[in-house]
Design a protein around this motif. Sequence first.
Motif, short mmCIF file in Angstrom:
data_model
loop_
_atom_site.label_atom_id
_atom_site.label_comp_id
_atom_site.label_asym_id
_atom_site.label_seq_id
_atom_site.Cartn_x
_atom_site.Cartn_y
_atom_site.Cartn_z
N THR A 19 -6.45 39.18 3.88
CA THR A 19 -5.33 39.71 3.10
C THR A 19 -5.83 40.16 1.72
OG1 THR A 19 -3.90 38.25 4.36
CG2 THR A 19 -2.97 39.18 2.35
N ASP A 56 -2.87 43.14 9.95
CA ASP A 56 -3.63 42.00 9.41
C ASP A 56 -3.42 40.83 10.39
OD1 ASP A 56 -4.37 39.72 7.94
OD2 ASP A 56 -3.39 40.35 6.09
N ARG A 87 -1.50 27.82 1.30
CA ARG A 87 -1.44 27.76 2.76
C ARG A 87 -1.94 26.42 3.28
NH1 ARG A 87 -1.93 32.79 5.12
NH2 ARG A 87 -1.86 31.62 7.06
MG MG Z 1 -3.88 36.43 5.34
#
Ligand code: MG
Length: 197
Positions: free
Chosen positions: A19, A92, A141
């Motif tokens: 990303t 992605d 994340r």
């Molecule tokens: Mg990503």
Amino acid sequence: MGNEGKIVIVGGVPGVGKTTVINNALEHTKAEGMKITTIIFGTVMMEIASELFNVQDRDNLRKLPENKQKLIQKEAGLRIAERSWGRMSIVDTHFTIKTKTGVYLQGIPSWVSNALKPKLLVLIETNPEDISKRRSYDDSRLRDKENIYHLKEHQEVNRTSAITICQKTGALLVIIKNKQGHADKAGENLFKYLKSL
Ligand code: MG
Ligand code: ATP
């Protein structure tokens, strides 16, 4: 029947920097006035997972039973093919997903690659040590902790997966190294390939 647009699939293990590199490349494409849509496969899967199975967190997708993941994946592939119809788009995604039982699930099975008809596959890679570091410092994340051996194996499996998709679709493959501290360079590299399509 396939997609008539120019689809570029960008994959790599979680935390390798896909990303980040895509966003860096998009700064260059914007400056050149190129119109490119980015679609995050996992975001579309989340839409479906929350509709069907009430999943609320993206990092919990890979913990669902494999058959449910496949069903969501198929529907996501169809939605993405529809949304990217006739446009230049970056998808992605992950070429393979390591599920909670430790098996690899194909990220772009043939029913998805047939719908997307990608022109180019981009595999983002780097040293397993750096991937491990990136996973641990990115608090945004919940990525799995994996040892160096398994990260290396996952990257090898991704290469095989990518070349299999190329064999089925005729897409080209490029491997871009996202060196520690040089995501801008990897972004420039990706931009160069996007421009050449
Ligand atoms: Mg990503
Ligand atoms: P996922 O598949 O889980 O979405 P990803 O491959 O998209 O992961 P990113 O979210 O882009 O990974 O990056 C993970 C972390 O690594 C982020 O904190 C990001 O800032 C950092 N990172 C990305 N590229 C580099 C680089 N070249 N050097 C140092 N850190 C990087």
